[in-house]
Design an enzyme around this catalytic site. Sequence first.
Site, short mmCIF file in Angstrom:
data_model
loop_
_atom_site.label_atom_id
_atom_site.label_comp_id
_atom_site.label_asym_id
_atom_site.label_seq_id
_atom_site.Cartn_x
_atom_site.Cartn_y
_atom_site.Cartn_z
CG ASP A 18 -2.08 0.95 1.08
OD1 ASP A 18 -2.33 1.43 -0.04
OD2 ASP A 18 -2.74 1.23 2.10
CG ASN A 66 -7.90 -2.08 -5.00
OD1 ASN A 66 -7.01 -2.89 -4.77
ND2 ASN A 66 -8.14 -1.06 -4.18
C1 IPE Z 1 -5.47 -2.63 -0.06
O1 IPE Z 1 -5.11 -1.31 -0.27
C2 IPE Z 1 -5.48 -3.38 -1.35
C3 IPE Z 1 -4.17 -3.58 -1.95
C4 IPE Z 1 -3.03 -3.19 -1.48
C5 IPE Z 1 -4.19 -4.31 -3.18
P1 IPE Z 1 -6.22 -0.17 -0.45
O2 IPE Z 1 -5.49 1.10 -0.65
O3 IPE Z 1 -7.18 -0.56 -1.51
O4 IPE Z 1 -6.97 -0.23 0.94
P2 IPE Z 1 -7.85 0.87 1.67
O5 IPE Z 1 -8.89 1.32 0.68
O6 IPE Z 1 -6.95 1.99 2.07
O7 IPE Z 1 -8.42 0.17 2.85
C1 IPE Z 2 -1.66 0.14 -3.35
O1 IPE Z 2 -1.37 1.50 -3.38
C2 IPE Z 2 -1.91 -0.43 -4.72
C3 IPE Z 2 -3.29 -0.89 -4.95
C4 IPE Z 2 -4.26 -0.86 -4.08
C5 IPE Z 2 -3.59 -1.42 -6.26
P1 IPE Z 2 -2.53 2.57 -3.43
O2 IPE Z 2 -2.89 2.85 -4.85
O3 IPE Z 2 -3.66 2.16 -2.56
O4 IPE Z 2 -1.80 3.83 -2.81
P2 IPE Z 2 -2.42 4.90 -1.83
O5 IPE Z 2 -2.95 4.16 -0.64
O6 IPE Z 2 -3.51 5.61 -2.58
O7 IPE Z 2 -1.28 5.78 -1.49
MG MG Z 3 -4.06 2.45 -0.59
#
Ligand code: IPE
Ligand code: IPE
Ligand code: MG
Length: 241
Positions: A18, A66
Amino acid sequence: MLEASQVGLPRHVGIIMDGNGRWAKARGLPRTDGHKRGAEVFELICDRCADLGIPCVTFYAFSTENWNRPPTEVAAIMDLLRHWLKKAQEREVENARKGIRLRFIGELEGLPEDIQSLAQDAQEHTRTHSRTICNLAVNYGGRLEILQAARHLAAQCQTGERDALTLTEDDISAALYTPEYPDVDLLIRPSGEQRLSNFLLWQSAYAEFWYSNTLWPDFTAAEFDRALADFARRGRRFGGI
Ligand code: IPE
Ligand code: IPE
Ligand code: MG
């Protein structure tokens, strides 16, 4: 330096990758650049797991939630996955040397068809590698996984193949996407968030959680080693004393 033989290594590490978007934003870059950099770090940590001989690692790459992101971002993530899978094909010899077996968990049927078939190929080509299972959770949701297992078991009860009253926790474990893997020992989430976000809910029942503020694209093998060292010092009781 940690050694493969070190006692206290987890058998299964779960990693919620993340912080890609925030990493990019902080640099004035498009979010996609964060995902690209994140994919490089994923390879680095996967290699580190193989170096150490960690039997199983699951990376959370794309959740069932997602899909709520803008279509352009979803398309960019799918493109990265496609690109990575094609590259993995070219690096078959390297994967064999490292002993990395690639697996996918999640609802693969919900992904673009070419990605489904590339993923099947990657699983097939690395089937005999036995040092580290590198599991990618794509279109994965923990609740959906449990729901699918429940449907599967209920259908078997309906046909008389099973008896609902004698179902066990092991039966549920065996009906999940991860029947042959040990439960998660160590769950790592960088980027400052302290939640599961629907990741490996059943398998993490007794996982040790490890959080850090590092955004995933800045995560390093040294930080991974710190998480492992911390894990090795923890006292796990599993309800005992
Ligand atoms: C969790 O991250 C999913 C992945 C890393 C694939 P998100 O960024 O989607 O999670 P939330 O929305 O902050 O809980
Ligand atoms: C994790 O990074 C990747 C996926 C969930 C696909 P994020 O895209 O959630 O990054 P932040 O949380 O917005 O910084
Ligand atoms: Mg995220």
